[in-house]
Write a protein that holds these residues in place. Structure first.
Motif, PDB file in Angstrom:
ATOM      1  N   SER A 177       0.824  -1.223   0.000  1.00 49.51           N
ATOM      2  CA  SER A 177       0.000   0.000   0.000  1.00 49.51           C
ATOM      3  C   SER A 177       0.851   1.263   0.000  1.00 49.51           C
ATOM      4  O   SER A 177       2.032   1.252   0.315  1.00 49.51           O
ATOM      5  CB  SER A 177      -0.973  -0.018   1.177  1.00 49.51           C
ATOM      6  N   LYS A 203       2.394  -5.331   3.252  1.00 50.42           N
ATOM      7  CA  LYS A 203       3.612  -4.508   3.270  1.00 50.42           C
ATOM      8  C   LYS A 203       3.135  -3.065   3.104  1.00 50.42           C
ATOM      9  O   LYS A 203       2.902  -2.590   2.000  1.00 50.42           O
ATOM     10  CB  LYS A 203       4.535  -4.906   2.094  1.00 50.42           C
ATOM     11  N   GLU A 206       6.495   2.459   3.701  1.00 53.33           N
ATOM     12  CA  GLU A 206       7.549   2.677   4.700  1.00 53.33           C
ATOM     13  C   GLU A 206       7.332   3.994   5.446  1.00 53.33           C
ATOM     14  O   GLU A 206       7.956   4.246   6.480  1.00 53.33           O
ATOM     15  CB  GLU A 206       8.930   2.651   4.046  1.00 53.33           C
ATOM     16  N   GLY A 259      -0.079   2.221  -5.540  1.00 53.23           N
ATOM     17  CA  GLY A 259       1.039   3.156  -5.531  1.00 53.23           C
ATOM     18  C   GLY A 259       1.188   3.814  -6.890  1.00 53.23           C
ATOM     19  O   GLY A 259       0.228   3.923  -7.661  1.00 53.23           O
ATOM     20  N   SER A 260       2.417   4.214  -7.188  1.00 48.95           N
ATOM     21  CA  SER A 260       2.678   4.967  -8.412  1.00 48.95           C
ATOM     22  C   SER A 260       2.616   4.066  -9.648  1.00 48.95           C
ATOM     23  O   SER A 260       2.742   2.838  -9.553  1.00 48.95           O
ATOM     24  CB  SER A 260       4.061   5.598  -8.311  1.00 48.95           C
ATOM     25  N   GLN A 266       6.719  -2.124 -12.411  1.00 47.18           N
ATOM     26  CA  GLN A 266       7.733  -3.083 -11.918  1.00 47.18           C
ATOM     27  C   GLN A 266       7.073  -4.368 -11.412  1.00 47.18           C
ATOM     28  O   GLN A 266       7.587  -5.458 -11.615  1.00 47.18           O
ATOM     29  CB  GLN A 266       8.542  -2.437 -10.785  1.00 47.18           C
ATOM     30  N   LEU A 282      -3.145   2.302  -9.310  1.00 45.03           N
ATOM     31  CA  LEU A 282      -1.979   3.175  -9.492  1.00 45.03           C
ATOM     32  C   LEU A 282      -2.397   4.639  -9.686  1.00 45.03           C
ATOM     33  O   LEU A 282      -3.536   4.996  -9.435  1.00 45.03           O
ATOM     34  CB  LEU A 282      -1.161   2.647 -10.684  1.00 45.03           C
ATOM     35  N   GLU A 415       1.235  12.731 -13.563  1.00 47.45           N
ATOM     36  CA  GLU A 415       0.719  12.927 -12.211  1.00 47.45           C
ATOM     37  C   GLU A 415       1.823  13.524 -11.339  1.00 47.45           C
ATOM     38  O   GLU A 415       2.843  12.879 -11.102  1.00 47.45           O
ATOM     39  CB  GLU A 415       0.275  11.591 -11.588  1.00 47.45           C
TER      40      GLU A 415
HETATM   41  P1  NAD Z   1       5.020   4.380  -4.302  1.00 45.64           P
HETATM   42  O1  NAD Z   1       4.798   3.747  -5.627  1.00 45.64           O
HETATM   43  O2  NAD Z   1       6.261   5.133  -4.078  1.00 45.64           O
HETATM   44  O3  NAD Z   1       4.943   3.258  -3.150  1.00 45.64           O
HETATM   45  C1  NAD Z   1       3.791   2.476  -2.964  1.00 45.64           C
HETATM   46  C2  NAD Z   1       4.163   1.192  -2.254  1.00 45.64           C
HETATM   47  O4  NAD Z   1       4.884   0.347  -3.164  1.00 45.64           O
HETATM   48  C3  NAD Z   1       5.085   1.360  -1.055  1.00 45.64           C
HETATM   49  O5  NAD Z   1       4.672   0.447  -0.051  1.00 45.64           O
HETATM   50  C4  NAD Z   1       6.455   1.010  -1.609  1.00 45.64           C
HETATM   51  O6  NAD Z   1       7.355   0.558  -0.628  1.00 45.64           O
HETATM   52  C5  NAD Z   1       6.095  -0.110  -2.571  1.00 45.64           C
HETATM   53  N1  NAD Z   1       7.014  -0.353  -3.701  1.00 45.64           N
HETATM   54  C6  NAD Z   1       7.665   0.550  -4.456  1.00 45.64           C
HETATM   55  N2  NAD Z   1       8.320  -0.064  -5.466  1.00 45.64           N
HETATM   56  C7  NAD Z   1       8.079  -1.394  -5.343  1.00 45.64           C
HETATM   57  C8  NAD Z   1       8.467  -2.553  -6.075  1.00 45.64           C
HETATM   58  N3  NAD Z   1       9.256  -2.464  -7.146  1.00 45.64           N
HETATM   59  N4  NAD Z   1       8.019  -3.757  -5.669  1.00 45.64           N
HETATM   60  C9  NAD Z   1       7.197  -3.864  -4.593  1.00 45.64           C
HETATM   61  N5  NAD Z   1       6.800  -2.801  -3.847  1.00 45.64           N
HETATM   62  C10 NAD Z   1       7.228  -1.573  -4.223  1.00 45.64           C
HETATM   63  O7  NAD Z   1       3.731   5.329  -4.031  1.00 45.64           O
HETATM   64  P2  NAD Z   1       3.485   6.354  -2.842  1.00 45.64           P
HETATM   65  O8  NAD Z   1       4.328   7.561  -3.033  1.00 45.64           O
HETATM   66  O9  NAD Z   1       3.494   5.669  -1.523  1.00 45.64           O
HETATM   67  O10 NAD Z   1       1.940   6.752  -3.107  1.00 45.64           O
HETATM   68  C11 NAD Z   1       1.526   7.691  -4.035  1.00 45.64           C
HETATM   69  C12 NAD Z   1       1.108   7.050  -5.336  1.00 45.64           C
HETATM   70  O11 NAD Z   1       0.114   6.037  -5.098  1.00 45.64           O
HETATM   71  C13 NAD Z   1       0.447   8.018  -6.284  1.00 45.64           C
HETATM   72  O12 NAD Z   1       0.876   7.748  -7.591  1.00 45.64           O
HETATM   73  C14 NAD Z   1      -1.034   7.724  -6.109  1.00 45.64           C
HETATM   74  O13 NAD Z   1      -1.828   8.125  -7.216  1.00 45.64           O
HETATM   75  C15 NAD Z   1      -1.017   6.258  -5.950  1.00 45.64           C
HETATM   76  N6  NAD Z   1      -2.221   5.755  -5.286  1.00 45.64           N
HETATM   77  C16 NAD Z   1      -3.146   5.094  -6.047  1.00 45.64           C
HETATM   78  C17 NAD Z   1      -4.332   4.675  -5.463  1.00 45.64           C
HETATM   79  C18 NAD Z   1      -5.391   3.992  -6.271  1.00 45.64           C
HETATM   80  O14 NAD Z   1      -6.278   3.395  -5.666  1.00 45.64           O
HETATM   81  N7  NAD Z   1      -5.363   4.035  -7.593  1.00 45.64           N
HETATM   82  C19 NAD Z   1      -4.559   4.893  -4.097  1.00 45.64           C
HETATM   83  C20 NAD Z   1      -3.580   5.547  -3.352  1.00 45.64           C
HETATM   84  C21 NAD Z   1      -2.415   5.978  -3.968  1.00 45.64           C
END
Ligand code: NAD
Length: 527
Positions: A177, A203, A206, A259-260, A266, A282, A415
């Motif tokens: 998340s 997970k 962080e 996440g992003s 990835q 994402l 974004e």
């Molecule tokens: P992030 O992608 O930096 O991290 C998200 C999670 O992924 C973290 O727990 C991180 O440790 C983990 N992570 C990163 N790379 C990874 C990999 N290669 N393998 C496994 N895990 C990995 O995102 P963030 O900065 O925490 O959150 C913001 C982003 O999340 C924005 O782009 C936002 O739009 C998106 N988001 C989307 C939704 C949705 O429902 N569509 C909801 C909330 C946030």
């Protein structure tokens, strides 16, 4: 030497106050804070890797926690896989009882958990309470599901045969998340996965480990009270490496990652490569079309909440405004006036509407995006500046920015996870929809109009290409009853309500012959 913590902000500082508040909330919830073994007792030298807990309110570390290594992730998955063997055969309504109890515990500790969300994610108190309410709502929804999950029966073409489908538990669900919804996203996945008979390894970001420990402690209490193994619910704390270990493990039947877009790109090939299922939530680049007939008073309220709320750090935050040329000057003038008076500051304070960005890096990315927009011919109408807040020199506060753009350039199509609202103009609805859909992401969208033809066109197959399409409300603030998620580079996943539960189960198609004959399908004759 073992210590519970290496970080202690100086007494009397905001950091010290936040640390005490966080530890007190954890104590009230009954969550243990794992201790950090600085020196490995085995050889007396090696240090264990750790993660700092940094509050965006202070911009400095409050605590240090141990980070899960590959062996810890492996152990968590092993325990969850073992627990699955008993949990899958617990009757659905009994599993629902555990989720009902989780909802009760969340209700009891709503303020405590919301306080942790504010401290770790920087949300204003009302939005943090709303996030916990969303957890309670999804528990309610999942309890109902636990008595209504069902398969279909189809007419068989063969006499004396029954054709039907059953849905069975899937296995271990891995949840990765993001920081901006530190607890709700886990609950959307977990409440539904649990009633479906799955076990969960989480997970969390962080940046928000304490909120995760607290949520997991409440679920473990609900499990233990009902006599079920706590291993049904696991948390592994760590950054990307811990996530990668979870993603790569073949025992994780469904990997749900939020996440992003970069993270999703990835994760997807790794899970697909091992034959697993993934559910991706994402980034978004959400837009609202404002038509000539729009109720502008209502539109302004919807737009400001969606664009400046949560300091622009929602996946559904409004980032693009596509306004008819006949109303654009009026609307921008009204928004400018509201933006100029937005209360920015400590998210715990009454009246604050805009809290801090997650960290200094997010602020730099916002300011760099604004420079790029200016270089593309854009004009920053209001906001877009770093803001100093008393007593919090390390925090990254900004004023939400409203930017008029001559065209939808690259910076608008990306974004930027910060409160920037780009304003574009249009003359025909076709032009507005083309601009709207001409971005890589496809999460949330809205149209403000009182014209039923425009509204229905935007909702139709030639309208918005997003997973969420609204009329006369903003792009953020979804309810749990609908399926949540988006198309294109947003990942295609759906979570929470509607029939999202199907992703957490496996479908078996069954044919039962209760006749004395053995007719073959399609009239095949085999001697
Ligand atoms: P992030 O992608 O930096 O991290 C998200 C999670 O992924 C973290 O727990 C991180 O440790 C983990 N992570 C990163 N790379 C990874 C990999 N290669 N393998 C496994 N895990 C990995 O995102 P963030 O900065 O925490 O959150 C913001 C982003 O999340 C924005 O782009 C936002 O739009 C998106 N988001 C989307 C939704 C949705 O429902 N569509 C909801 C909330 C946030």
């Amino acid at each position: 030497m073992t210590t519970t913590d290496t970080t202690t902000p100086a007494a009397g500082t905001l950091g010290a106050e936040l640390r005490e508040a966080a530890l007190a909330a954890l104590r009230r919830i009954g969550a243990d804070v794992p201790s950090v073994e600085l020196v490995d007792p085995a050889d007396g030298t090696s240090t264990r890797s750790t993660i700092p807990v940094v509050s965006p309110l202070a911009g400095e570390p409050l605590l240090t926690l141990p980070e899960a290594g590959a062996a810890d992730v492996d152990a968590a998955i092993t325990s969850a896989a073992e627990a699955f063997r008993t949990w899958r055969s617990v009757p659905g309504p009994v599993r629902g009882g555990v989720v009902r109890r989780l909802g009760e515990l969340l209700t009891e500790h709503k303020a405590d958990l919301a306080e942790l969300v504010t401290i770790e994610a920087g949300k204003i108190t009302s939005e943090a309470l709303g996030e916990v309410q969303e957890m309670i709502d999804v528990c309610d929804y999942a309890v109902g599901l636990s008595r209504s999950l069902g398969g279909r029966t189809m007419p068989s073409e063969r006499p004396g045969h029954r054709l039907m489908e059953q849905w069975h538990p899937l296995g271990v669900v891995g949840v990765v998340s993001a920081f901006n919804f530190p607890v709700a996203v886990w609950s959307w996945n977990t409440a539904v996965a649990l009633v479906c008979g799955d076990t969960v390894v989480w997970k969390p970001s962080e940046k928000t480990p304490l909120s995760a420990l607290a949520s997991n402690a409440l679920l473990r209490q609900a499990l233990a009270e009902a006599g079920f193994p706590e291993a049904v619910s696991q948390v592994v704390l760590g950054a990307r490496e811990a996530g990668e270990a979870l993603v790569a493990d073949r025992r994780v039947a469904l990997l749900s990652a939020t996440g992003s877009e970069r993270m999703g790109q990835q994760v997807a090939p790794v899970v697909a490569g091992r034959g697993g299922r993934y559910l991706l939530e994402l980034g978004g680049n959400n837009a609202a079309v404002v038509a000539p007939s729009a109720d502008l008073d209502l539109a302004v309220r919807g737009i400001v909440f969606a664009a400046a709320g949560t300091a622009g750090q929602r996946c559904t935050s409004l980032r693009r405004l596509i306004v008819h040329s006949s109303v654009v000057d009026d609307l921008v003038g009204r928004l400018q006036a509201v933006y100029a008076g937005l209360p920015i500051g400590d998210p715990r304070a009454d009246g604050t509407l805009v809290g801090p960005l997650t960290d200094g890096g997010a602020r730099e990315r916002m300011l760099a995006a604004l420079d790029e927009a200016r270089a593309d011919g854009g004009t920053v109408v209001v906001g877009g500046e770093a803001v100093e807040v008393d007593g919090a020199p390390g925090a990254a506060y900004v004023s939400p920015a409203l930017v008029r753009m001559p065209a939808q350039t690259d910076v608008v199509r990306r974004e930027t996870f910060a409160p920037i609202l780009y304003v574009l103009t249009y003359d025909t609805l076709e032009e507005a929809i083309a601009l709207h859909n001409d971005v890589p992401q496809g999460l949330s969208s809205a149209i403000f109009t009182l014209d039923v033809r425009e509204a229905e066109t935007f909702l139709s197959e030639v309208g918005s290409d997003c997973g969420i399409v609204n009329v006369n409300i903003g792009t953020s603030g979804a309810e749990i009853g609908g399926a949540f998620g988006g198309e294109k580079s947003t990942g295609g996943g759906r979570e929470s309500g509607s029939d999202s539960w199907k992703q957490y189960m496996r479908r078996a198609t069954n044919t039962v012959n209760y006749s004395t004959e053995l007719p073959l399908a399609q009239g095949v004759n085999f001697g």
